[in-house]
Motif scaffolding. Sequence first.
Motif, PDB file in Angstrom:
ATOM      1  N   ASP A   1      45.074  45.628  53.958  1.00  0.00           N
ATOM      2  CA  ASP A   1      45.843  46.454  54.664  1.00  0.00           C
ATOM      3  C   ASP A   1      46.530  47.470  53.724  1.00  0.00           C
ATOM      4  OD1 ASP A   1      47.468  46.893  57.262  1.00  0.00           O
ATOM      5  OD2 ASP A   1      49.214  46.435  55.861  1.00  0.00           O
ATOM      6  N   ASN A   2      46.842  47.075  52.404  1.00  0.00           N
ATOM      7  CA  ASN A   2      47.347  48.240  51.444  1.00  0.00           C
ATOM      8  C   ASN A   2      46.429  49.685  51.499  1.00  0.00           C
ATOM      9  OD1 ASN A   2      48.231  45.755  49.222  1.00  0.00           O
ATOM     10  ND2 ASN A   2      49.836  47.203  50.523  1.00  0.00           N
ATOM     11  N   TRP A   3      45.179  49.087  51.578  1.00  0.00           N
ATOM     12  CA  TRP A   3      44.263  50.558  51.452  1.00  0.00           C
ATOM     13  C   TRP A   3      44.006  50.893  52.814  1.00  0.00           C
ATOM     14  CZ3 TRP A   3      44.017  51.872  46.971  1.00  0.00           C
ATOM     15  CH2 TRP A   3      43.755  51.189  46.147  1.00  0.00           C
ATOM     16  N   LEU A   4      44.077  50.274  53.850  1.00  0.00           N
ATOM     17  CA  LEU A   4      43.962  50.825  55.194  1.00  0.00           C
ATOM     18  C   LEU A   4      45.070  51.796  55.783  1.00  0.00           C
ATOM     19  CD1 LEU A   4      42.651  47.744  57.445  1.00  0.00           C
ATOM     20  CD2 LEU A   4      41.305  49.712  56.585  1.00  0.00           C
ATOM     21  N   TYR A   5      45.917  51.289  55.102  1.00  0.00           N
ATOM     22  CA  TYR A   5      47.452  52.165  54.987  1.00  0.00           C
ATOM     23  C   TYR A   5      46.999  53.552  54.295  1.00  0.00           C
ATOM     24  CZ  TYR A   5      51.521  54.866  53.570  1.00  0.00           C
ATOM     25  OH  TYR A   5      52.402  55.685  53.449  1.00  0.00           O
TER      26      TYR A   5
ATOM     27  N   VAL B   1      46.296  59.307  54.576  1.00  0.00           N
ATOM     28  CA  VAL B   1      45.698  60.528  54.138  1.00  0.00           C
ATOM     29  C   VAL B   1      44.962  61.168  55.268  1.00  0.00           C
ATOM     30  CG1 VAL B   1      43.436  61.272  52.838  1.00  0.00           C
ATOM     31  CG2 VAL B   1      45.101  59.650  51.789  1.00  0.00           C
ATOM     32  N   ASP B   2      44.551  60.449  56.290  1.00  0.00           N
ATOM     33  CA  ASP B   2      43.838  60.786  57.494  1.00  0.00           C
ATOM     34  C   ASP B   2      44.969  61.958  58.224  1.00  0.00           C
ATOM     35  OD1 ASP B   2      41.584  61.247  59.122  1.00  0.00           O
ATOM     36  OD2 ASP B   2      42.743  59.953  60.512  1.00  0.00           O
ATOM     37  N   SER B   3      46.139  61.416  58.350  1.00  0.00           N
ATOM     38  CA  SER B   3      47.096  62.129  59.069  1.00  0.00           C
ATOM     39  C   SER B   3      47.287  63.423  58.213  1.00  0.00           C
ATOM     40  CB  SER B   3      48.555  61.366  59.158  1.00  0.00           C
ATOM     41  OG  SER B   3      49.020  61.237  57.900  1.00  0.00           O
ATOM     42  N   LEU B   4      46.921  63.691  57.221  1.00  0.00           N
ATOM     43  CA  LEU B   4      47.271  65.032  56.444  1.00  0.00           C
ATOM     44  C   LEU B   4      46.023  65.789  56.619  1.00  0.00           C
ATOM     45  CD1 LEU B   4      49.556  63.625  53.541  1.00  0.00           C
ATOM     46  CD2 LEU B   4      50.188  64.822  55.674  1.00  0.00           C
TER      47      LEU B   4
ATOM     48  N   LYS C   1      40.460  54.418  43.445  1.00  0.00           N
ATOM     49  CA  LYS C   1      40.011  53.667  44.468  1.00  0.00           C
ATOM     50  C   LYS C   1      40.399  53.964  45.946  1.00  0.00           C
ATOM     51  CE  LYS C   1      38.922  49.752  46.642  1.00  0.00           C
ATOM     52  NZ  LYS C   1      37.720  49.214  47.107  1.00  0.00           N
ATOM     53  N   ALA C   2      41.785  54.745  45.695  1.00  0.00           N
ATOM     54  CA  ALA C   2      42.192  55.319  46.911  1.00  0.00           C
ATOM     55  C   ALA C   2      41.410  56.445  47.548  1.00  0.00           C
ATOM     56  CB  ALA C   2      43.581  55.813  46.429  1.00  0.00           C
ATOM     57  N   ILE C   3      40.835  57.271  46.588  1.00  0.00           N
ATOM     58  CA  ILE C   3      39.858  58.146  46.717  1.00  0.00           C
ATOM     59  C   ILE C   3      38.699  57.552  47.533  1.00  0.00           C
ATOM     60  CG2 ILE C   3      38.246  60.094  46.253  1.00  0.00           C
ATOM     61  CD1 ILE C   3      41.072  60.964  46.112  1.00  0.00           C
ATOM     62  N   GLU C   4      38.287  56.368  47.328  1.00  0.00           N
ATOM     63  CA  GLU C   4      37.224  55.995  47.884  1.00  0.00           C
ATOM     64  C   GLU C   4      37.316  55.642  49.339  1.00  0.00           C
ATOM     65  OE1 GLU C   4      34.725  51.397  47.411  1.00  0.00           O
ATOM     66  OE2 GLU C   4      36.035  52.103  46.133  1.00  0.00           O
ATOM     67  N   VAL C   5      38.426  54.709  49.692  1.00  0.00           N
ATOM     68  CA  VAL C   5      38.806  54.429  50.991  1.00  0.00           C
ATOM     69  C   VAL C   5      39.017  55.777  51.934  1.00  0.00           C
ATOM     70  CG1 VAL C   5      40.547  53.383  52.184  1.00  0.00           C
ATOM     71  CG2 VAL C   5      39.892  52.422  50.086  1.00  0.00           C
ATOM     72  N   ALA C   6      39.514  56.815  51.233  1.00  0.00           N
ATOM     73  CA  ALA C   6      39.846  57.976  52.089  1.00  0.00           C
ATOM     74  C   ALA C   6      38.521  58.757  52.305  1.00  0.00           C
ATOM     75  CB  ALA C   6      40.667  58.869  51.337  1.00  0.00           C
ATOM     76  N   MET C   7      37.590  58.491  51.204  1.00  0.00           N
ATOM     77  CA  MET C   7      36.418  59.431  51.796  1.00  0.00           C
ATOM     78  C   MET C   7      35.433  58.429  52.751  1.00  0.00           C
ATOM     79  SD  MET C   7      33.412  58.270  50.064  1.00  0.00           S
ATOM     80  CE  MET C   7      32.906  56.892  48.695  1.00  0.00           C
ATOM     81  N   ILE C   8      35.538  57.117  52.687  1.00  0.00           N
ATOM     82  CA  ILE C   8      34.708  56.493  53.779  1.00  0.00           C
ATOM     83  C   ILE C   8      35.417  56.790  55.255  1.00  0.00           C
ATOM     84  CG2 ILE C   8      34.465  54.098  54.716  1.00  0.00           C
ATOM     85  CD1 ILE C   8      34.460  53.225  51.569  1.00  0.00           C
ATOM     86  N   ASN C   9      36.894  56.881  55.213  1.00  0.00           N
ATOM     87  CA  ASN C   9      37.533  57.140  56.516  1.00  0.00           C
ATOM     88  C   ASN C   9      36.938  58.430  56.890  1.00  0.00           C
ATOM     89  OD1 ASN C   9      39.542  56.548  58.766  1.00  0.00           O
ATOM     90  ND2 ASN C   9      40.568  58.150  57.594  1.00  0.00           N
ATOM     91  N   GLY C  10      37.145  59.294  56.312  1.00  0.00           N
ATOM     92  CA  GLY C  10      36.832  60.827  56.702  1.00  0.00           C
ATOM     93  C   GLY C  10      35.537  61.156  56.622  1.00  0.00           C
ATOM     94  N   GLY C  11      34.562  60.219  56.354  1.00  0.00           N
ATOM     95  CA  GLY C  11      33.089  60.668  56.364  1.00  0.00           C
ATOM     96  C   GLY C  11      32.971  61.420  55.603  1.00  0.00           C
ATOM     97  N   THR C  12      33.602  61.664  54.384  1.00  0.00           N
ATOM     98  CA  THR C  12      33.313  62.939  53.453  1.00  0.00           C
ATOM     99  C   THR C  12      32.216  62.541  52.438  1.00  0.00           C
ATOM    100  OG1 THR C  12      35.587  63.385  53.436  1.00  0.00           O
ATOM    101  CG2 THR C  12      34.591  64.318  51.530  1.00  0.00           C
ATOM    102  N   PRO C  13      30.986  63.332  52.542  1.00  0.00           N
ATOM    103  CA  PRO C  13      30.096  63.100  51.591  1.00  0.00           C
ATOM    104  C   PRO C  13      30.515  63.494  50.133  1.00  0.00           C
ATOM    105  CG  PRO C  13      29.716  65.330  52.574  1.00  0.00           C
ATOM    106  CD  PRO C  13      30.863  64.322  53.395  1.00  0.00           C
ATOM    107  N   THR C  14      30.269  62.620  49.222  1.00  0.00           N
ATOM    108  CA  THR C  14      30.842  62.447  47.722  1.00  0.00           C
ATOM    109  C   THR C  14      29.741  62.334  46.859  1.00  0.00           C
ATOM    110  OG1 THR C  14      32.805  61.605  48.626  1.00  0.00           O
ATOM    111  CG2 THR C  14      32.261  61.101  46.361  1.00  0.00           C
ATOM    112  N   ALA C  15      29.524  63.426  45.822  1.00  0.00           N
ATOM    113  CA  ALA C  15      28.702  63.455  44.782  1.00  0.00           C
ATOM    114  C   ALA C  15      29.392  62.605  43.509  1.00  0.00           C
ATOM    115  CB  ALA C  15      28.531  64.801  43.986  1.00  0.00           C
ATOM    116  N   VAL C  16      28.598  61.656  42.858  1.00  0.00           N
ATOM    117  CA  VAL C  16      29.376  60.488  42.111  1.00  0.00           C
ATOM    118  C   VAL C  16      28.779  60.874  40.400  1.00  0.00           C
ATOM    119  CG1 VAL C  16      30.114  58.064  41.418  1.00  0.00           C
ATOM    120  CG2 VAL C  16      29.798  58.902  43.972  1.00  0.00           C
ATOM    121  N   ASP C  17      29.606  61.050  39.798  1.00  0.00           N
ATOM    122  CA  ASP C  17      29.122  61.263  38.260  1.00  0.00           C
ATOM    123  C   ASP C  17      30.449  61.228  37.400  1.00  0.00           C
ATOM    124  OD1 ASP C  17      28.224  61.908  35.876  1.00  0.00           O
ATOM    125  OD2 ASP C  17      27.141  63.930  36.420  1.00  0.00           O
TER     126      ASP C  17
END
Length: 605
Positions: free
Chosen positions: A205-209, A214-217, A238-254
Amino acid sequence: MAGIISEPGIRSIPGLLLARIRSTPDAEALRFRGASGWESLTWAETGVRVRELALGLLSLGLGDGRTAAILSGTRVEWLLADLAVLATGAATTTIYPSNTADECAFVLADSGSAVVFAEDQGQVAKLRSVREKIPGVAKVVVIDGDAGSGDDWVITLDDVVALGRDQHPAAYDRAVEAITPDRLATLIYTSGTTGRPKGVELTHDNWLYIAEAVDSLDLMRPDDLHLLWLPMSHVFGKAIEVAMINGGTPTAVDGAIDRIAANMAELRPTVLGAAPRIFEKIYNTVLATVRAEGGVKLRLFRWARAVGLRHAADRREGRPSPLWLRLRFALADKLVFAKLRARFGGRVRYFVSGSAPLSPEIGEFFDAAGLQIREGYGLTESSAASFLARPDELRFGAIGRPLPGTEVRIAEDGEVLIKGRGVMRGYRGLPEATAAALEDGWLHTGDIGELDERGRLRITDRKKELIKTSGGKYVAPQAIEGKIKAACPYVANALVHGDRRNFCVALVTLDPDLVAKWAGARGLSCDMAELTPNPELRAAIQEGIDAVNATLARHETVKAFAILEEDFTVERGELTPSLKLRRRVVEEHYRDLLDGFYDGMIEKV
C-alpha cells in the motif's frame, strides 16, 4: 492521468503489473543492453519473464511471509527479480553491491532473507566468505556467470527460470491474488550515518500510494522515454519503478554512471531522475569547458547565462519579459542553450532531483537553459516521494508542496513531520526506534525546514548536523556546501566544519576529470598530491568561496579551507552508499587537519 492505478481490484505491485499488461500488452516496457546493442521487452514479454521467475522461486520455497535479497547494481534483471519476488508474496530486501561482506551478512541475517540474487561471481564470493553468518540463506541465485563447483548453494538465474517453466501457471495467479495491501513488500536498510542500520518496512500500500500520487501529477506518461540509472537499492529508484509501471512508461535501464551522458545523447530520453551530484557534475563540466576556452566563448556563455536567468525568473514569477529581453533570450538560446539541450538528446521534458538538497544556483541555470529540474523530498521511511516541485510553481531553494494525500507539520524546534499512506509501518525488529520515529502517526524526519506562503517546503539542514559556533550562532552546513560546489567547478565534495568553534572552515575535494583537463591545459601533472598545493588552483577555489561568503551572514562565512588529495569514498565510510556525506566520519578522519585551522597550524585565508 495516464496510469491504471484507479482500476478496481489493484491491491499490490504484482496486481498493478498485471493491470498494466492487460492495458498495453504490446507497448515497450523495458530497454536494456544486450550482446548486440539495445534490446527491449514489451509489457506482455516482461510479464512472461516475471511469471517464470516467480514460479521458479515458489518451487524453491519462497512465498508468503518470507524475504529475498537483491545484491546487484541497476540492470533489467534487478527489476525482473524484484517483481518476481513480490509476486510470490515475499518481500524484497535491497543491498548495495558496494557493501562489504560483513554489511551484507548483517542485512541478510536481520531481514531473514532465504534467497539472494547476486550479480556476479564477485558478489557470490563475498557471500561465501560470510556463509556461516547467514545460515538462513538457502539459495544464492547468480545473475551473470555459472554456478561454479562445490555444492548446490549457488544456482544460476537461468536455473530458476527453468524450474518455473515446469510449474503450473495457475500457482502464480493464486500467489498474486493472495497479496493484501498491508503485506510487506520492501525492506530497505538505512545507510546508518551513525549506529546500526535499520530495516525500513514498506508495504504494497505504501507503493500503491506513490503510484497514485505521482499519477495525479502527470509525471510518467506512455509517450515518455525514461532513463533509469538510479541505484535500485535506494528508495528513490524503487519509487520510480512503481511509477513507470503505473504510467506505462518505457524505461531504458543502465546503471553505469559513466554512461549517463552518452546514453542520453543516444537514447534521447524525456525523463530522468538523479541525485544533485549528477547535475553539479554537468554544470561544472560546462563551466570548466568554457573557462578553458576563454575569449569570445566565455564572454558569450556569461552573457547567455545572465540573459537566461533573468528570462527564466520572469517566467517563474508569471510576469511577461520585456521585448528586448525576449529577443536577447532567443539569440542566447540559439547560440548556447540549444546546444546544451542537444547534448542530452534534445527531448528532455524534465529532470527529477532527489536524495540530497539541490543548490539553487544549479537549478536556476538548468531552468534558464530549458532543462527543468523538479526537486523532490522524502525519506526511505516515507517511500521516497513526499514532496515534489510543480512546474508552474518552481522556486529553487524550496522543494515544493506535499504530494496529494501527504500531510506536513513543522514542529516547535523546526523539525519537519510527515503523515500519510507513504509512511513506513516501522523498523524491522526495533519497536522502540519505531515508536521514537512515529509519534501519533507523524514521521519525525530529522530534517529542519520551513514552509513558505504557498506551502512549499524548504529544508535548511539535518537536525543533528546543525553547527553551533562557540559564539552561540547556528550554521546550516549542507546549504553552504551546496553553494561551494556550485560556485567552484573543480570541487567534487565539500565539508563545512565549525561546531563549538569560533569560526567555520571547509575541506574540499577535487573532481579528477575536470582538474585533469585544467592541469593538462597548463602542462601540469595530473597527480593530486602535486596539484592540491598549486597556487593557481587554490586561487580559483578561493574565488568561488569568496563569492559564497558574500551571500552569507558573517558567522556562516568560511574563513579557511584545505584541498584534500583524494575524494571522500563509500569504502572508507565517508559517504553512504547513496553518496550522502557522513559528516562525523569525515571529521574524525581529518581531525588533526581540522584542529590545525584553530591552532594556527594552517594559514587563515
